[in-house]
Enzyme design. Structure first.
Site, PDB file in Angstrom:
ATOM      1  N   GLU A 276     -15.376 -34.877   5.842  1.00 38.39           N
ATOM      2  CA  GLU A 276     -16.291 -34.987   6.977  1.00 38.39           C
ATOM      3  C   GLU A 276     -15.797 -35.942   8.065  1.00 38.39           C
ATOM      4  OE1 GLU A 276     -20.245 -35.879   5.577  1.00 38.39           O
ATOM      5  OE2 GLU A 276     -20.402 -33.957   4.528  1.00 38.39           O
TER       6      GLU A 276
ATOM      7  N   GLU B 151     -19.447 -29.221  -0.937  1.00 37.34           N
ATOM      8  CA  GLU B 151     -20.684 -29.983  -1.177  1.00 37.34           C
ATOM      9  C   GLU B 151     -21.858 -29.125  -0.747  1.00 37.34           C
ATOM     10  OE1 GLU B 151     -21.196 -33.915   0.601  1.00 37.34           O
ATOM     11  OE2 GLU B 151     -19.102 -34.410   0.165  1.00 37.34           O
TER      12      GLU B 151
HETATM   13  C1  BG6 Z   1     -22.456 -35.966   2.484  1.00 41.42           C
HETATM   14  C2  BG6 Z   1     -21.390 -37.016   2.232  1.00 41.42           C
HETATM   15  O1  BG6 Z   1     -22.480 -35.629   3.819  1.00 41.42           O
HETATM   16  O2  BG6 Z   1     -23.768 -36.347   2.188  1.00 41.42           O
HETATM   17  C3  BG6 Z   1     -21.693 -37.865   1.018  1.00 41.42           C
HETATM   18  O3  BG6 Z   1     -20.105 -36.444   2.111  1.00 41.42           O
HETATM   19  C4  BG6 Z   1     -23.153 -38.286   0.993  1.00 41.42           C
HETATM   20  O4  BG6 Z   1     -20.827 -38.961   1.030  1.00 41.42           O
HETATM   21  C5  BG6 Z   1     -24.024 -37.033   0.995  1.00 41.42           C
HETATM   22  O5  BG6 Z   1     -23.451 -39.100  -0.097  1.00 41.42           O
HETATM   23  C6  BG6 Z   1     -25.519 -37.321   0.895  1.00 41.42           C
HETATM   24  O6  BG6 Z   1     -25.920 -38.254   1.813  1.00 41.42           O
HETATM   25  P1  BG6 Z   1     -27.334 -38.992   1.778  1.00 41.42           P
HETATM   26  O7  BG6 Z   1     -27.321 -39.857   2.978  1.00 41.42           O
HETATM   27  O8  BG6 Z   1     -28.381 -37.954   1.834  1.00 41.42           O
HETATM   28  O9  BG6 Z   1     -27.440 -39.753   0.518  1.00 41.42           O
END
Ligand code: BG6
Length: 462
Positions: free
Chosen positions: A168, A366
Site C-alpha cells: 500500500e 488482503e
Molecule cells: C490495511 C493495512 O490497509 O489495513 C494493514 O495493510 C492494516 O496494515 C489493515 O492493519 C487494517 O487497518 P485498521 O486500521 O482497520 O486496523
C-alpha cells in the site's frame, strides 16, 4: 442451495500480516517511524497501545505458525522489517539476530506447509532515515532501500520464491503527506507527489536488482485498490471519478504493470505545477522493471462526485481539488471501521485487471472485516463465534469467483489477518484475525472463522 464454488488448482488460501504489526520490538536495533511516533505521542494510539509487544511473534513464531498450519493455510505473507534486518543502513549490512530470526521464520513456514510471501515495506521506514534525509522525499533513501532489498534477496531468496516491494505505497503518500494519519502528519501536496514518484522508482529499482541474478522466483507489489464509482454518468462526475482513480489507484498500478504513469494524472500535475522531478534514466528504469504479479488489498470502494464548492487550499495542492467523496444512499457499513461493505467490487477489480492490465497474474493479498469488542461473541467453549466474518468472506469470494470464471487470472485469496494484530493508531481496537489474542497473557485461540477457512482450503472452495 448455493452450488459449490471451486477455485483454480493450486489456489493460495492464506492470510497476511506484517513485521511491525506482529513481531514486537524485541531485540530490534533501530526504530521505525511508528516506533518513534508511539514513543513520543502514545496518547494518539488507541488505548495507549503501541508496537512494543504486538502479537509477540518474535517470541512465539514457532507455535503461531503451527496454529496457522492447523487452520489449513497454505501460504502466509509477512514483511521483513528494514529496522530489524539491517544493522547499517548506508551499506546494507545485516544484523546477526535479524538474520537468525527471519531465517527461522521462513524455515518454520515451509515446515508447516505454508508458502512464504515476503514483503519489504509495510509503512515502516527507519526514523533515522526520515530525520537525516526526509525519508521517501529523498532519492538517496530510494537507493538505501535497494541495498536492504539486495541483502534480503541474498539471504533468503533460496527459500522465498514470492517477494513484494511495498504494501500500500499510496497510504504513505496519503497518511504522511496529505491527510495526517501517519507520522510526520504533513499537508504538503508537492511533497506528496514527489514521494509518490520516489516510491514507484524504489519499487522499480528493487525489481531491477531482483532480476539481475536471473534466479527463479517472482516479484510483485501490493496495492490497496479502492475502485472509484461516480455518482452519475454526467461528464463532471465521470471526470472526478477518473481523476480519483488515477491518483489513488492507477498512480501505482500503471507504473507497476505498464511501466508508465496515467496520462490524465500527468496532465493534471503538470497543469497545476506540481509534477514530480524525474530523469530520463529513472523513467527508463520504471518502464523496464514492471512486476511479475500483483497483490490487491481490497476493503472498500470510493464513491465520488464532482466538486460542488471550490476548496480553499491556501496555496497548497491536494488531489481533492478535483473530486468529493459522498455517501452512497443505503450503503452497507462496517460501523467499527467506518468502511462501506461492497463485495461487488471484487468482480470489478478482477475484470479491470483482466481487460486493462494484460490479465497479469494477481491475488487478493488482503480482505477483511475489523470488529470491536469480539469478546461478546465468545461461546461456552471459549471460542469467538464470528459468523459475521465468515459471511463477509463468503460474499467477497463469490464475486471474486465470478471474475475468475470470466477469465481473470487470480491465483489466491489472503485475508487480513491470521492472528489479531496491532494496527497502527487503531492498535487493537478492531480485531481481524482467524485467531484471537488475549493482550493480558498473549494466549491465542482459534475463532470459528479459523475452523471455516480450514474447510475452504481443504476443499479448494465452499
Ligand atoms: C490495511 C493495512 O490497509 O489495513 C494493514 O495493510 C492494516 O496494515 C489493515 O492493519 C487494517 O487497518 P485498521 O486500521 O482497520 O486496523
Amino acid at each position: 442451495m448455493n452450488k459449490k464454488l471451486e477455485f483454480p488448482k493450486g489456489f493460495l488460501w492464506g492470510s497476511a500480516t506484517s513485521g511491525p504489526q506482529s513481531e514486537g520490538r524485541f531485540n530490534k536495533k533501530h526504530d521505525s517511524v511508528f516506533d518513534y511516533w508511539f514513543d513520543t505521542e502514545p496518547e494518539l494510539f488507541f488505548d495507549g497501545v503501541g508496537p512494543n509487544v504486538a502479537s509477540n511473534f518474535y517470541n512465539s513464531y514457532k507455535s503461531d505458525l503451527k496454529m496457522l498450519n492447523e487452520i489449513g493455510l497454505n501460504s502466509l505473507r509477512t514483511s521483513i522489517q528494514w529496522t530489524r534486518l539491517i544493522k547499517d543502513f548506508e551499506t546494507g549490512e545485516a544484523d546477526e539476530d535479524g538474520v537468525r530470526f527471519y531465517n527461522d521464520v521462513i524455515d518454520e513456514c515451509i515446515k508447516n506447509n505454508m508458502i512464504p510471501i515476503m514483503n519489504l515495506h509495510h509503512f515502516d521506514l527507519p526514523i533515522e532515515l526520515y530525520e537525516k534525509y526526509g525519508g521517501w522525499e529523498s532519492k538517496h533513501v530510494v537507493d538505501l532501500f535497494c541495498k536492504f532489498a539486495k541483502t534480503a534477496f541474498e539471504l533468503f531468496r533460496d527459500r522465498v520464491k514470492y517477494w513484494t516491494t511495498f504494501n500500500e505505497p499510496i497510504v504513505v503518500v496519503e497518511g504522511e503527506y496529505l491527510y495526517q494519519f501517519h507520522y510526520p502528519k504533513l499537508v504538503d501536496g508537492k511533497k506528496a507527489v514527489q514521494v509518490l514518484y520516489n516510491l514507484n522508482l524504489a519499487s522499480a529499482k528493487v525489481i531491477e536488482e531482483f532480476k539481475k541474478d536471473n534466479l527463479d522466483g517472482e516479484i510483485g507489489i501490493i496495492l490497496n485498490l479502492t475502485p472509484a464509482y461516480p455518482r452519475s454518468d454526467s461528464k463532471e462526475d465521470l471526470l472526478a471519478s477518473k481523476i480519483a482513480d488515477d491518483f489513488f489507484n492507477n498512480s501505482f498500478l500503471d507504473p507497476a504493470v505498464k511501466g508508465e504513469f496515467p496520462k490524465l494524472l500527468l496532465d493534471v500535475l503538470k497543469k497545476d505545477n506540481v509534477l514530480f522531478e524525474s530523469t530520463e534514466e529513472e523513467l527508463k528504469i520504471i518502464k523496464e522493471n514492471t512486476v511479475d504479479f500483483l497483490g490487491v488489498n481490497y476493503y472498500q470502494p470510493r464513491r465520488v462526485k464532482a466538486r460542488e464548492k471550490e476548496l480553499d487550499l491556501k496555496g497548497n495542492w491536494m488531489p481533492d481539488k478535483y473530486f468529493e467523496n459522498y455517501e452512497m444512499p443505503n450503503r452497507r457499513m462496517n460501523p467499527y471501521r467506518g468502511w462501506e461493505i461492497y463485495p461487488e467490487a471484487m468482480y470489478d477489480i478482477a475484470i479491470n485487471i483482466k481487460e486493462n492490465y494484460n490479465n497479469i497474474p494477481w491475488f487478493i493479498s488482503e480482505n477483511g472485516m475489523g470488529v470491536e469488542g469480539e469478546e461478546r461473541y465468545i461461546n461456552n467453549d471459549g471460542v469467538i463465534e464470528d459468523d459475521y466474518r465468515i459471511d463477509f468472506y463468503k460474499e467477497h469470494l463469490e464475486f471474486l469467483h465470478k471474475g475468475i470464471e470470466e477469465g481473470s487470472n487470480c491465483f489466491g485469496y489472503h485475508t487480513w489477518t491470521p492472528i489479531d494484530c496491532w494496527s497502527w493508531c487503531n492498535a487493537y481496537k478492531n480485531r481481524y484475525g482467524f485467531i484471537s489474542v488475549n493482550l493480558k497473557n498473549q494466549i491465542k485461540t482459534i475463532k470459528k472463522s479459523g475452523r471455516w477457512i480450514k474447510e475452504v482450503s481443504l476443499n479448494n472452495g465452499f
